[in-house]
Motif scaffolding. Structure first.
Motif, PDB file in Angstrom:
ATOM      1  N   ARG A  22       2.998 -13.307 -16.852  1.00  0.00           N
ATOM      2  CA  ARG A  22       4.407 -12.176 -16.692  1.00  0.00           C
ATOM      3  C   ARG A  22       5.395 -12.659 -17.606  1.00  0.00           C
ATOM      4  O   ARG A  22       5.792 -13.398 -17.962  1.00  0.00           O
ATOM      5  CB  ARG A  22       4.093 -11.329 -15.720  1.00  0.00           C
ATOM      6  CG  ARG A  22       5.134 -10.422 -15.621  1.00  0.00           C
ATOM      7  CD  ARG A  22       5.650  -9.764 -14.170  1.00  0.00           C
ATOM      8  NE  ARG A  22       6.364 -10.778 -13.477  1.00  0.00           N
ATOM      9  CZ  ARG A  22       5.776 -11.089 -12.300  1.00  0.00           C
ATOM     10  NH1 ARG A  22       5.413 -10.316 -11.359  1.00  0.00           N
ATOM     11  NH2 ARG A  22       6.183 -11.737 -11.805  1.00  0.00           N
ATOM     12  N   ARG A  33       8.497 -10.979 -18.322  1.00  0.00           N
ATOM     13  CA  ARG A  33       9.883  -9.444 -17.737  1.00  0.00           C
ATOM     14  C   ARG A  33      10.855 -10.219 -17.936  1.00  0.00           C
ATOM     15  O   ARG A  33      11.208 -11.576 -17.783  1.00  0.00           O
ATOM     16  CB  ARG A  33       9.585  -9.773 -16.160  1.00  0.00           C
ATOM     17  CG  ARG A  33      10.388  -8.841 -15.768  1.00  0.00           C
ATOM     18  CD  ARG A  33      10.389  -8.934 -14.050  1.00  0.00           C
ATOM     19  NE  ARG A  33       9.266  -8.348 -13.716  1.00  0.00           N
ATOM     20  CZ  ARG A  33       8.824  -8.218 -12.413  1.00  0.00           C
ATOM     21  NH1 ARG A  33       8.793  -8.674 -11.702  1.00  0.00           N
ATOM     22  NH2 ARG A  33       7.465  -7.449 -12.722  1.00  0.00           N
ATOM     23  N   ASP A  34      11.908  -8.796 -18.514  1.00  0.00           N
ATOM     24  CA  ASP A  34      13.125  -9.675 -19.306  1.00  0.00           C
ATOM     25  C   ASP A  34      12.910 -10.668 -20.953  1.00  0.00           C
ATOM     26  O   ASP A  34      11.842 -10.519 -21.225  1.00  0.00           O
ATOM     27  CB  ASP A  34      13.952  -9.876 -18.584  1.00  0.00           C
ATOM     28  CG  ASP A  34      14.343  -8.603 -18.195  1.00  0.00           C
ATOM     29  OD1 ASP A  34      13.966  -7.654 -17.810  1.00  0.00           O
ATOM     30  OD2 ASP A  34      14.386  -9.180 -16.120  1.00  0.00           O
ATOM     31  N   LYS A  60      11.520 -13.728 -19.561  1.00  0.00           N
ATOM     32  CA  LYS A  60      11.173 -15.138 -18.901  1.00  0.00           C
ATOM     33  C   LYS A  60       9.440 -14.466 -19.417  1.00  0.00           C
ATOM     34  O   LYS A  60       9.839 -14.159 -18.780  1.00  0.00           O
ATOM     35  CB  LYS A  60      11.780 -14.978 -17.912  1.00  0.00           C
ATOM     36  CG  LYS A  60      10.863 -16.176 -16.107  1.00  0.00           C
ATOM     37  CD  LYS A  60      11.932 -16.214 -15.134  1.00  0.00           C
ATOM     38  CE  LYS A  60      11.324 -17.209 -14.692  1.00  0.00           C
ATOM     39  NZ  LYS A  60      11.752 -16.588 -13.720  1.00  0.00           N
ATOM     40  N   GLU A  83       6.256 -15.809 -17.088  1.00  0.00           N
ATOM     41  CA  GLU A  83       5.768 -16.977 -15.231  1.00  0.00           C
ATOM     42  C   GLU A  83       4.143 -16.711 -16.065  1.00  0.00           C
ATOM     43  O   GLU A  83       3.539 -15.269 -15.943  1.00  0.00           O
ATOM     44  CB  GLU A  83       6.238 -15.924 -14.766  1.00  0.00           C
ATOM     45  CG  GLU A  83       5.823 -16.067 -13.406  1.00  0.00           C
ATOM     46  CD  GLU A  83       6.620 -15.520 -12.012  1.00  0.00           C
ATOM     47  OE1 GLU A  83       6.666 -16.079 -11.107  1.00  0.00           O
ATOM     48  OE2 GLU A  83       7.144 -14.766 -12.150  1.00  0.00           O
ATOM     49  N   ILE A 104       4.996  -4.198 -10.158  1.00  0.00           N
ATOM     50  CA  ILE A 104       5.007  -3.728 -12.027  1.00  0.00           C
ATOM     51  C   ILE A 104       6.416  -2.988 -12.197  1.00  0.00           C
ATOM     52  O   ILE A 104       6.789  -2.363 -11.470  1.00  0.00           O
ATOM     53  CB  ILE A 104       3.805  -3.141 -12.799  1.00  0.00           C
ATOM     54  CG1 ILE A 104       2.971  -3.584 -12.614  1.00  0.00           C
ATOM     55  CG2 ILE A 104       4.169  -2.690 -14.132  1.00  0.00           C
ATOM     56  CD1 ILE A 104       1.541  -3.172 -12.009  1.00  0.00           C
ATOM     57  N   GLN A 105       6.963  -3.264 -13.275  1.00  0.00           N
ATOM     58  CA  GLN A 105       8.593  -2.814 -13.464  1.00  0.00           C
ATOM     59  C   GLN A 105       8.046  -2.536 -15.217  1.00  0.00           C
ATOM     60  O   GLN A 105       7.373  -3.190 -15.628  1.00  0.00           O
ATOM     61  CB  GLN A 105       9.118  -3.252 -13.581  1.00  0.00           C
ATOM     62  CG  GLN A 105       9.634  -4.568 -12.332  1.00  0.00           C
ATOM     63  CD  GLN A 105      11.307  -5.111 -12.035  1.00  0.00           C
ATOM     64  OE1 GLN A 105      11.728  -5.546 -13.139  1.00  0.00           O
ATOM     65  NE2 GLN A 105      11.507  -6.091 -10.967  1.00  0.00           N
ATOM     66  N   GLY A 118       8.649  -1.914 -18.924  1.00  0.00           N
ATOM     67  CA  GLY A 118       9.080  -3.214 -19.852  1.00  0.00           C
ATOM     68  C   GLY A 118       8.459  -4.529 -19.870  1.00  0.00           C
ATOM     69  O   GLY A 118       8.650  -4.905 -20.459  1.00  0.00           O
ATOM     70  N   ASP A 119       7.570  -4.502 -18.705  1.00  0.00           N
ATOM     71  CA  ASP A 119       6.701  -5.853 -18.272  1.00  0.00           C
ATOM     72  C   ASP A 119       5.850  -6.014 -19.475  1.00  0.00           C
ATOM     73  O   ASP A 119       5.271  -4.577 -19.685  1.00  0.00           O
ATOM     74  CB  ASP A 119       5.902  -5.923 -17.200  1.00  0.00           C
ATOM     75  CG  ASP A 119       6.974  -6.609 -15.403  1.00  0.00           C
ATOM     76  OD1 ASP A 119       8.257  -6.120 -15.784  1.00  0.00           O
ATOM     77  OD2 ASP A 119       6.339  -5.839 -14.566  1.00  0.00           O
ATOM     78  N   TYR A 167       1.748  -7.671 -19.453  1.00  0.00           N
ATOM     79  CA  TYR A 167       0.534  -9.184 -19.056  1.00  0.00           C
ATOM     80  C   TYR A 167       0.214  -9.355 -19.949  1.00  0.00           C
ATOM     81  O   TYR A 167      -0.407  -9.067 -21.155  1.00  0.00           O
ATOM     82  CB  TYR A 167       0.383  -8.043 -17.988  1.00  0.00           C
ATOM     83  CG  TYR A 167       0.618  -7.684 -16.784  1.00  0.00           C
ATOM     84  CD1 TYR A 167       1.088  -8.486 -15.598  1.00  0.00           C
ATOM     85  CD2 TYR A 167       1.745  -6.688 -16.729  1.00  0.00           C
ATOM     86  CE1 TYR A 167       1.631  -8.876 -15.031  1.00  0.00           C
ATOM     87  CE2 TYR A 167       2.600  -6.689 -15.772  1.00  0.00           C
ATOM     88  CZ  TYR A 167       3.104  -7.015 -14.645  1.00  0.00           C
ATOM     89  OH  TYR A 167       3.230  -6.914 -13.145  1.00  0.00           O
ATOM     90  N   ARG A 220       6.915 -10.488 -26.586  1.00  0.00           N
ATOM     91  CA  ARG A 220       8.117  -9.412 -26.171  1.00  0.00           C
ATOM     92  C   ARG A 220       8.472  -9.016 -26.854  1.00  0.00           C
ATOM     93  O   ARG A 220       9.233  -8.149 -27.481  1.00  0.00           O
ATOM     94  CB  ARG A 220       9.201 -10.323 -25.817  1.00  0.00           C
ATOM     95  CG  ARG A 220      10.510  -9.989 -25.252  1.00  0.00           C
ATOM     96  CD  ARG A 220      10.249  -9.563 -23.517  1.00  0.00           C
ATOM     97  NE  ARG A 220      10.998  -8.223 -23.222  1.00  0.00           N
ATOM     98  CZ  ARG A 220      11.031  -7.401 -22.434  1.00  0.00           C
ATOM     99  NH1 ARG A 220       9.448  -6.779 -22.434  1.00  0.00           N
ATOM    100  NH2 ARG A 220      11.985  -6.839 -22.176  1.00  0.00           N
TER     101      ARG A 220
END
Length: 190
Positions: A13, A15-16, A18, A20, A72-73, A75-76, A78, A99
């Protein structure tokens, strides 16, 4: 999001800024690390990296790891990928590319980059990007009725889609491996 996972393909994932890793490789190296039989300072996936402890195909039944529910947010992104990608492209590179580009462009660039760096295995990359929520809807809202086709229902559908993509990718990789076994057996018998 829910993830069903077997083998050494991975789900990340972004996110921003980062990345993970959300899955744990089912390889001997990673199993030793998880069990504490080696520590992270001395751990480097190497000689036993390709010794798979769990996969689809060889056994009649297999223990599938299920991760979730994961929030889930908007902008994420996967990333679901085979070890053909992660053998040649680092996690930070995967995160940066996923990204910066559209999912389609990122998939093409990641596969091409892995091929340019050696392409020693099959390379599969899928990216699912979570869009921006409409005004008045927050990520914390519970769906009232997901069958209405509302934006809240689309969150449930996005998670379900990730599960389906993971299982489809696992099935494709299993079929590919079975075809290679068949082709190898056929070539050896002639």
């Amino acid at each position: 999001a829910w993830i069903g996972h077997v083998g050494d393909s991975r789900v990340y994932r972004i996110r921003d800024d980062k990345i993970e890793q959300l899955t744990f490789d089912h390889s001997l190296d990673w199993e030793l690390l998880r069990r504490g039989q080696t520590n992270s300072e001395e751990f480097y996936p190497g000689n036993t990296k390709h010794v798979i402890t769990r996969s689809l195909g060889p056994e009649e039944t297999v223990n599938v790891d299920i991760e979730g529910p994961l929030p889930i947010q908007p902008g994420d992104a996967y990333v679901i990928c085979s070890d053909g990608l992660t053998a040649h492209v680092t996690d930070p590179e995967i995160g940066m590319i996923a990204r910066a580009l559209s999912p389609s462009e990122a998939c093409h660039l990641l596969a091409n980059l892995a091929n340019l760096r050696g392409g020693s295995d099959n390379i599969t990359v899928l990216i699912a990007a979570v869009g921006i929520l409409p005004d008045g809807v927050s990520a914390d809202d519970e769906p009232e009725d997901s069958s209405r086709g509302s934006s809240e229902g689309s969150w449930w559908m996005a998670g379900f889609s990730l599960i389906v993509m993971a299982f489809v990718m696992a099935g494709v990789l299993w079929l590919f491996a079975r075809c290679l076994d068949w082709k190898s057996t056929r070539l050896n018998s002639s």
